[in-house]
Design a protein around this motif. Structure first.
Motif, PDB file in Angstrom:
ATOM      1  N   ASP A 134     -24.905   9.384  12.163  1.00 34.80           N
ATOM      2  CA  ASP A 134     -24.305  10.699  11.927  1.00 34.80           C
ATOM      3  C   ASP A 134     -22.929  10.816  12.572  1.00 34.80           C
ATOM      4  O   ASP A 134     -21.982  11.342  11.966  1.00 34.80           O
ATOM      5  N   GLU A 135     -22.798  10.312  13.800  1.00 36.85           N
ATOM      6  CA  GLU A 135     -21.503  10.379  14.488  1.00 36.85           C
ATOM      7  C   GLU A 135     -20.490   9.404  13.881  1.00 36.85           C
ATOM      8  O   GLU A 135     -19.288   9.707  13.836  1.00 36.85           O
ATOM      9  N   LEU A 136     -20.967   8.268  13.416  1.00 35.80           N
ATOM     10  CA  LEU A 136     -20.055   7.348  12.728  1.00 35.80           C
ATOM     11  C   LEU A 136     -19.485   8.002  11.480  1.00 35.80           C
ATOM     12  O   LEU A 136     -18.315   7.797  11.134  1.00 35.80           O
ATOM     13  N   ALA A 137     -20.319   8.790  10.789  1.00 34.36           N
ATOM     14  CA  ALA A 137     -19.875   9.473   9.573  1.00 34.36           C
ATOM     15  C   ALA A 137     -19.008  10.688   9.891  1.00 34.36           C
ATOM     16  O   ALA A 137     -17.971  10.900   9.253  1.00 34.36           O
ATOM     17  N   LEU A 291     -30.853   7.919   2.822  1.00 34.70           N
ATOM     18  CA  LEU A 291     -29.730   8.090   3.741  1.00 34.70           C
ATOM     19  C   LEU A 291     -29.818   9.512   4.284  1.00 34.70           C
ATOM     20  O   LEU A 291     -29.515  10.475   3.578  1.00 34.70           O
ATOM     21  N   SER A 292     -30.236   9.637   5.523  1.00 35.14           N
ATOM     22  CA  SER A 292     -30.543  10.952   6.066  1.00 35.14           C
ATOM     23  C   SER A 292     -30.121  11.044   7.520  1.00 35.14           C
ATOM     24  O   SER A 292     -29.801  10.040   8.160  1.00 35.14           O
ATOM     25  N   MET A 293     -30.135  12.255   8.039  1.00 35.22           N
ATOM     26  CA  MET A 293     -29.686  12.510   9.399  1.00 35.22           C
ATOM     27  C   MET A 293     -30.749  12.116  10.413  1.00 35.22           C
ATOM     28  O   MET A 293     -31.943  12.098  10.114  1.00 35.22           O
ATOM     29  N   ALA A 299     -41.699   8.586  13.380  1.00 37.21           N
ATOM     30  CA  ALA A 299     -41.343   8.432  11.977  1.00 37.21           C
ATOM     31  C   ALA A 299     -42.364   9.087  11.052  1.00 37.21           C
ATOM     32  O   ALA A 299     -42.013   9.613  10.000  1.00 37.21           O
ATOM     33  N   SER A 300     -43.634   9.056  11.469  1.00 37.54           N
ATOM     34  CA  SER A 300     -44.683   9.620  10.615  1.00 37.54           C
ATOM     35  C   SER A 300     -44.544  11.129  10.438  1.00 37.54           C
ATOM     36  O   SER A 300     -45.089  11.702   9.500  1.00 37.54           O
ATOM     37  N   GLN A 301     -43.819  11.777  11.372  1.00 32.50           N
ATOM     38  CA  GLN A 301     -43.601  13.225  11.287  1.00 32.50           C
ATOM     39  C   GLN A 301     -42.163  13.555  10.865  1.00 32.50           C
ATOM     40  O   GLN A 301     -41.726  14.702  10.957  1.00 32.50           O
ATOM     41  N   TYR A 302     -41.451  12.546  10.430  1.00 37.07           N
ATOM     42  CA  TYR A 302     -40.033  12.688  10.122  1.00 37.07           C
ATOM     43  C   TYR A 302     -39.842  13.349   8.762  1.00 37.07           C
ATOM     44  O   TYR A 302     -40.289  12.832   7.741  1.00 37.07           O
ATOM     45  N   VAL A 303     -39.199  14.508   8.761  1.00 34.34           N
ATOM     46  CA  VAL A 303     -38.842  15.187   7.521  1.00 34.34           C
ATOM     47  C   VAL A 303     -37.330  15.049   7.367  1.00 34.34           C
ATOM     48  O   VAL A 303     -36.565  15.745   8.036  1.00 34.34           O
ATOM     49  N   PRO A 304     -36.861  14.134   6.538  1.00 31.82           N
ATOM     50  CA  PRO A 304     -35.430  13.814   6.526  1.00 31.82           C
ATOM     51  C   PRO A 304     -34.564  14.922   5.935  1.00 31.82           C
ATOM     52  O   PRO A 304     -34.936  15.554   4.945  1.00 31.82           O
ATOM     53  N   VAL A 305     -33.428  15.152   6.586  1.00 34.07           N
ATOM     54  CA  VAL A 305     -32.365  15.973   6.013  1.00 34.07           C
ATOM     55  C   VAL A 305     -31.400  14.990   5.361  1.00 34.07           C
ATOM     56  O   VAL A 305     -30.671  14.270   6.036  1.00 34.07           O
TER      57      VAL A 305
END
Length: 386
Positions: A134-137, A291-293, A299-305
């Protein structure tokens, strides 16, 4: 037998000078205080000096014209050295510079060259290493693009990224329409936007693990700094064999398109510093396939933005391998609104779009031709020879 250690690893400057180029070091400071180093390739016949006031020009037939600017960005755990291995034929940046382009090589925050911050120490500060893709972007990509345009005197440039270099660009461009307007062509080599499902147990276990366990295993600063110690201890040949074994086990790569001789040249440049958090971010994206934030939590609870890659409307060229099982490219091509070229090399794996022995014949000439054709300073009928 010569060691594969840092003393046997040539710097970016040494790699360039070995084939008759020199480097200008350029420093660009991000909004959050990281000092990024860009390397500008200087050809032996450049006559304009290095005053940085838009003098990126080429003298040909006594006609001065602005040289189209190109920014190349390396992949995960790499630096600008990875873009210079192999000399003029085998290094895309050197090839483009020799062809008359004003070429800059980027370095992501934290790596061997971009290792400074205005307030934080990479040695003593956990906060220094608290960054992800995110910071690279958000910071690195626009900072480097703006710096290249300022120095070269151009209003647009060609951005060429490999793997992570594509991911940070897709994230940056999808979030900032004004930034992508500064790009006349985005060349994505082995675009790392959508990951395939993993099958190898060790890597899959790491991807699925709780973040606290990963931080306990690797710490909260640099990822695998011991890799440099391994390089110092091993011969080049044994180091190459170790890397071959690792990428075969983790990714099922054969590396058959990179000759043994070339591996001795490029593998010593396969590692540079990156944050553990950045690697964790990749684990999350490999788990979700998007490709998400970055997000805290297992990871199993990860809801990607998710970054909306479909918003990247600048011209895009996709170059990928038919045997690259790490990323999924076909669906990416379908959703991008402005794909101007798609090159699939059936025998290529992930690293091959940059390092394969045959890339100089199968990939690089097509990229060079497309950059010439798309460059706005050369006219709609195709570029002029400078």
């Amino acid at each position: 037998m010569r060691s594969a250690g840092i003393e046997g690893r040539r710097s970016a400057r040494e790699l360039a000078e070995a084939v008759g180029f020199s480097l200008e070091d350029h420093h660009a400071v991000t909004a959050d205080g990281f000092v990024l180093v860009l390397h500008r390739l200087v050809t032996p016949d450049r006559l304009d000096g290095t005053d940085g006031d838009g003098g990126g020009r080429c003298e040909a037939k006594n006609i001065k014209r602005p040289r189209p600017a190109v920014l190349l960005m390396h992949g995960l755990m790499q630096d600008s050295e990875a873009l210079l291995c192999g000399g003029r034929d085998h290094a895309l940046g050197l090839r483009l510079a020799a062809a008359g382009f004003d070429v800059f090589l980027g370095n992501a925050r934290g790596n061997r060259y971009s290792h400074k911050h205005l307030r934080r120490s990479p040695v003593t500060s956990d906060a220094y290493w608290d960054f992800s893709i995110d910071e690279l972007a958000r910071y690195d990509t626009p900072t480097m693009i703006d710096h290249v345009l300022k120095v070269s005197g151009q209003t647009q440039l060609c951005y060429i990224g490999f793997s992570q270099g594509t991911a940070q660009a897709f994230a940056a461009f999808s979030s900032d329409p004004d930034l992508q307007a500064k790009v006349f062509l985005f060349v994505a080599l082995s675009p790392a936007v959508r990951a395939n499902h993993l099958s190898k147990s060790l890597l899959l276990s790491l991807v699925q693990a709780n973040l606290r366990f990963i931080y306990l295993l690797f710490g909260r600063r640099r990822m695998l700094p011991v890799a440099l110690t391994w390089q110092r201890m091993m011969s080049r040949e044994f180091f190459v064999a170790t890397i071959d074994g690792a990428i075969s086990y983790l990714f099922s790569w054969s590396a058959s398109e990179v000759s043994a001789k070339r591996k001795l040249e490029v593998y010593p440049h396969i590692y540079s510093f990156i944050s553990v958090k950045c690697v964790l971010h990749w684990f999350q994206m490999m788990y979700s396939g998007r490709l998400s934030m970055f997000a805290d939590g297992p990871a199993s609870q990860y809801v990607p933005v998710t970054y909306d890659v479909a918003r990247v409307s600048c011209p895009v060229a996709i170059v990928y391998g038919g045997r690259d099982h790490l990323v999924e490219v076909e669906s990416l091509i379908e959703i991008l609104p402005n794909v101007v070229l798609s090159i699939r090399e059936d025998k290529y794996e992930h690293l091959d779009t940059m390092w394969a022995d045959t890339a100089k014949d199968t990939v690089f000439p097509k990229v060079e031709t497309l950059v010439r054709q798309m460059c706005p300073t050369t006219g709609n009928g195709g570029p002029t020879i400078w």
